[in-house]
Scaffold this motif. Structure first.
Motif, PDB file in Angstrom:
ATOM      1  N   ALA A 162       0.813  -1.222   0.000  1.00 20.34           N
ATOM      2  CA  ALA A 162       0.000   0.000   0.000  1.00 20.34           C
ATOM      3  C   ALA A 162       0.843   1.268   0.000  1.00 20.34           C
ATOM      4  CB  ALA A 162      -0.931  -0.003   1.213  1.00 20.34           C
ATOM      5  N   GLY A 163       2.023   1.230   0.634  1.00 21.32           N
ATOM      6  CA  GLY A 163       2.829   2.434   0.772  1.00 21.32           C
ATOM      7  C   GLY A 163       3.123   3.150  -0.533  1.00 21.32           C
ATOM      8  N   PRO A 164       3.790   2.478  -1.512  1.00 22.91           N
ATOM      9  CA  PRO A 164       4.082   3.169  -2.781  1.00 22.91           C
ATOM     10  C   PRO A 164       2.825   3.640  -3.497  1.00 22.91           C
ATOM     11  CG  PRO A 164       5.359   1.142  -2.584  1.00 22.91           C
ATOM     12  CD  PRO A 164       4.378   1.123  -1.468  1.00 22.91           C
ATOM     13  N   LEU A 165       1.747   2.864  -3.429  1.00 21.57           N
ATOM     14  CA  LEU A 165       0.518   3.265  -4.097  1.00 21.57           C
ATOM     15  C   LEU A 165      -0.064   4.527  -3.469  1.00 21.57           C
ATOM     16  CD1 LEU A 165      -1.150  -0.215  -4.632  1.00 21.57           C
ATOM     17  CD2 LEU A 165      -0.442   1.356  -6.420  1.00 21.57           C
ATOM     18  N   GLN A 166      -0.002   4.611  -2.149  1.00 23.20           N
ATOM     19  CA  GLN A 166      -0.510   5.802  -1.479  1.00 23.20           C
ATOM     20  C   GLN A 166       0.289   7.036  -1.893  1.00 23.20           C
ATOM     21  OE1 GLN A 166      -3.240   5.733   0.048  1.00 23.20           O
ATOM     22  NE2 GLN A 166      -3.460   4.111   1.549  1.00 23.20           N
ATOM     23  N   TRP A 167       1.600   6.895  -1.978  1.00 20.38           N
ATOM     24  CA  TRP A 167       2.432   8.019  -2.420  1.00 20.38           C
ATOM     25  C   TRP A 167       2.033   8.444  -3.841  1.00 20.38           C
ATOM     26  CZ3 TRP A 167       5.503  10.947   0.470  1.00 20.38           C
ATOM     27  CH2 TRP A 167       6.028  10.426   1.665  1.00 20.38           C
ATOM     28  N   MET A 168       1.884   7.467  -4.736  1.00 15.81           N
ATOM     29  CA  MET A 168       1.564   7.780  -6.127  1.00 15.81           C
ATOM     30  C   MET A 168       0.214   8.450  -6.278  1.00 15.81           C
ATOM     31  SD  MET A 168       2.863   4.352  -8.044  1.00 15.81           S
ATOM     32  CE  MET A 168       4.471   3.675  -7.688  1.00 15.81           C
ATOM     33  N   LEU A 169      -0.730   8.078  -5.422  1.00 15.20           N
ATOM     34  CA  LEU A 169      -2.078   8.641  -5.521  1.00 15.20           C
ATOM     35  C   LEU A 169      -2.223   9.933  -4.742  1.00 15.20           C
ATOM     36  CD1 LEU A 169      -4.164   5.350  -5.260  1.00 15.20           C
ATOM     37  CD2 LEU A 169      -3.552   6.640  -7.310  1.00 15.20           C
ATOM     38  N   GLY A 170      -1.086  10.516  -4.315  1.00 18.54           N
ATOM     39  CA  GLY A 170      -1.105  11.821  -3.672  1.00 18.54           C
ATOM     40  C   GLY A 170      -1.453  11.808  -2.201  1.00 18.54           C
ATOM     41  N   ARG A 171      -1.523  10.640  -1.608  1.00 20.54           N
ATOM     42  CA  ARG A 171      -1.855  10.547  -0.189  1.00 20.54           C
ATOM     43  C   ARG A 171      -0.549  10.425   0.604  1.00 20.54           C
ATOM     44  NH1 ARG A 171      -6.361   5.875  -1.470  1.00 20.54           N
ATOM     45  NH2 ARG A 171      -7.843   7.214  -2.558  1.00 20.54           N
ATOM     46  N   LYS A 172       0.103  11.557   0.798  1.00 17.34           N
ATOM     47  CA  LYS A 172       1.444  11.538   1.371  1.00 17.34           C
ATOM     48  C   LYS A 172       1.443  11.055   2.816  1.00 17.34           C
ATOM     49  CE  LYS A 172       3.126  15.182  -1.693  1.00 17.34           C
ATOM     50  NZ  LYS A 172       3.740  16.528  -1.796  1.00 17.34           N
ATOM     51  N   MET A 173       0.472  11.493   3.613  1.00 19.65           N
ATOM     52  CA  MET A 173       0.422  11.082   5.007  1.00 19.65           C
ATOM     53  C   MET A 173       0.202   9.565   5.120  1.00 19.65           C
ATOM     54  SD  MET A 173       0.671  11.818   8.168  1.00 19.65           S
ATOM     55  CE  MET A 173       0.587  13.624   8.161  1.00 19.65           C
ATOM     56  N   GLU A 174      -0.773   9.031   4.357  1.00 17.58           N
ATOM     57  CA  GLU A 174      -1.030   7.588   4.384  1.00 17.58           C
ATOM     58  C   GLU A 174       0.178   6.805   3.874  1.00 17.58           C
ATOM     59  OE1 GLU A 174      -2.964   9.866   3.178  1.00 17.58           O
ATOM     60  OE2 GLU A 174      -5.103   9.508   3.564  1.00 17.58           O
ATOM     61  N   GLY A 175       0.829   7.357   2.836  1.00 18.67           N
ATOM     62  CA  GLY A 175       2.011   6.685   2.305  1.00 18.67           C
ATOM     63  C   GLY A 175       3.143   6.637   3.306  1.00 18.67           C
ATOM     64  N   ALA A 176       3.358   7.743   4.018  1.00 21.97           N
ATOM     65  CA  ALA A 176       4.416   7.787   5.019  1.00 21.97           C
ATOM     66  C   ALA A 176       4.124   6.820   6.167  1.00 21.97           C
ATOM     67  CB  ALA A 176       4.582   9.210   5.551  1.00 21.97           C
ATOM     68  N   LEU A 177       2.872   6.794   6.620  1.00 28.81           N
ATOM     69  CA  LEU A 177       2.506   5.888   7.711  1.00 28.81           C
ATOM     70  C   LEU A 177       2.644   4.431   7.291  1.00 28.81           C
ATOM     71  CD1 LEU A 177      -0.627   7.736   9.178  1.00 28.81           C
ATOM     72  CD2 LEU A 177       1.651   7.529  10.217  1.00 28.81           C
ATOM     73  N   SER A 178       2.200   4.122   6.071  1.00 25.35           N
ATOM     74  CA  SER A 178       2.310   2.745   5.579  1.00 25.35           C
ATOM     75  C   SER A 178       3.771   2.325   5.472  1.00 25.35           C
ATOM     76  CB  SER A 178       1.621   2.612   4.214  1.00 25.35           C
ATOM     77  OG  SER A 178       0.241   2.831   4.324  1.00 25.35           O
ATOM     78  N   SER A 179       4.608   3.199   4.951  1.00 29.71           N
ATOM     79  CA  SER A 179       6.026   2.882   4.788  1.00 29.71           C
ATOM     80  C   SER A 179       6.709   2.677   6.141  1.00 29.71           C
ATOM     81  CB  SER A 179       6.730   3.985   4.001  1.00 29.71           C
ATOM     82  OG  SER A 179       6.138   4.150   2.729  1.00 29.71           O
TER      83      SER A 179
END
Length: 449
Positions: free
Chosen positions: A395-412
């Motif tokens: 989920a992390g890279p996908l969240q970053w790509m879809l502009g969800r920086k906070m979710e991407g950072a938390l997932s990573s």
């Protein structure tokens, strides 16, 4: 083989080369069967290594071109955001009653996340993964390779496919056969040279899958049936020849299946349901001493009659057809047969159970044979941590790509912490010389028999 990889690549070849179905099937089957028969298992492993990189390169390139054709990721997000297609958990889509919920995309998600993962043919990893594990030089390499497989299979490979699929919803809004979206984007978006590379990447992925299945199937036939019961004293060259002929026979059978298959999705759902009958037995054989070969044989034997009976029962009692209820019906229907078969047949011999527990040290119910083993707590903690780590890594890279920086950072961040915990726990378990039933897919080997 026929319903999934052959039908899938056949659609790719039809879209990209405009060959008809017959030519596409014979090309796909003939090429892979030829090199699989000649190379054997070493060839499968060696070519898999290179094919993975070819397939990944092609997938990333198409994702890049597809996003650019949409106008970039911001445009893709803007157009799909209001539709709910970017939701990681499917929406209920106006469902109110229990039947509507179970029949919605959210109900499909519930069936997968709550039931399907422990009730299907690969509930304990499957024979193909076990074959790869036992081909490693030692337990440490087997453990590391299984961890890498899970990351590469589910995290690395998934995100370019998902991005391309999202772009196809914008670029091909009127397409009815969604299984053709991916190859159609190849022909529409890529220049000629890259188009050839993409076809090669599909061939690589297909040949990797098919060669693995052909070798796996022939090894089952030769080692577990032919050598054991029909011809016990032949030399190795004879068994190799028999395995080659079996591989060719399996390839021919896959071609026949592909001729009569139009939808990969329908066959996929059918196999999910069919193998739900055997999944609980495959799962329980690692935890309960009473499971024996008759448990597995009975569950396999009744799976087809039970699935054929299901539409009649559902219609008779007015039960709505959805994945969750279908899986539960298969699990319960098969258990009515395999449980009595288990309890009314002789258990596995004591010496076999003792040797299994000594080597695998599984958690669960093993009576006096389990003198030392993994605790339930350790197994469950590592299973949960590794599963969540895998989901966060995907989920992390996908969240970053879809502009969800906070979710991407938390997932990573969650992925890093959970992988550290998992690797530390597995290292401790491995140092105690336990053949782990606690790795990501709990794949130590064959059953208690």
């Amino acid at each position: 083989m026929g319903a999934w990889p052959v039908t899938g690549l056949t659609k790719v070849m039809q879209e990209t080369t405009h060959w008809d179905k017959t030519v596409s099937i014979f090309f796909c089957i003939g090429l892979t069967a030829f090199y699989s028969v000649l190379s054997g298992y070493w060839g499968v492993i060696l070519t898999d290594f290179f094919q993975f990189f070819v397939a990944m390169t092609g997938a990333v390139l198409l994702a890049f071109y597809a996003v650019n054709a949409c106008g970039g990721l911001p445009v893709l997000i803007e157009k799909l955001g209001p539709t709910g297609k970017l939701a990681f958990i499917p929406p209920l889509e106006g469902a109110h009653t229990a039947g509507e919920v179970l029949s919605s995309p959210f109900g499909w998600f519930l069936g997968l996340i709550l039931i399907q993962w422990w009730a299907w043919k690969n509930t304990d990893g499957g024979g193909i993964i076990v074959q790869r594990i036992v081909s490693c030089k030692n337990e440490k390499q087997a453990l590391l390779s299984t961890l890498w497989f899970n990351i590469a299979q589910y995290a690395l490979r998934s995100w370019p496919w998902i991005i391309t699929a999202l772009a196809s919803l914008i670029l091909l809004p009127d397409l009815t056969d969604h299984e053709r979206a991916y190859p159609r984007l190849i022909t529409l978006l890529l220049p000629q040279g890259l188009r050839g590379l993409m076809v090669a990447s599909f061939l690589a992925a297909f040949m990797s899958t098919m060669s693995t299945h052909l070798n796996w199937g022939s090894s089952y036939f030769v080692n577990d049936f032919y050598r054991r019961f029909l011809k016990k004293t032949a030399d190795e060259r004879h068994y190799v020849r028999v395995g080659q002929w079996v591989s060719l026979g399996l390839a021919a059978a896959a071609a026949v299946v592909a001729f009569f298959t139009e939808s990969i999705g329908q066959i996929f759902t059918f196999i999910l349901n069919l193998t739900a009958a055997i999944g609980p037995v495959y799962f329980l054989r690692w935890f309960w001493w009473r499971i024996n070969p008759w448990s597995e044989i009975t569950a396999i034997a009744v799976s087809l009659p039970v699935i054929l009976l299901r539409p009649v029962i559902f219609k008779m009692f007015g039960i709505p057809s959805n994945l969750t209820l279908e899986l539960l019906f298969m699990i319960g229907g098969s258990a009515l047969f395999w449980l009595p078969a288990t309890l009314f047949t002789a258990p596995v011999p004591d010496e076999t159970l003792a040797a299994f527990c000594e080597k695998v040290r599984p958690p669960g119910f093993w009576r006096e044979w389990k003198k030392k083993g993994e605790s339930w707590g350790l197994s469950l903690r590592l299973w949960l941590a590794s599963t969540l780590a895998l989901a966060a890594t995907t989920a992390g890279p996908l969240q970053w790509m879809l502009g969800r920086k906070m979710e991407g950072a938390l997932s990573s961040a969650l992925a890093v912490l959970l992988w550290a915990y998992t690797i530390r726990g597995l290292s401790r378990s491995h140092s105690d010389n336990a053949v782990t039933a606690v790795n990501v897919n709990h794949l130590p080997g064959d059953s208690a028999r």
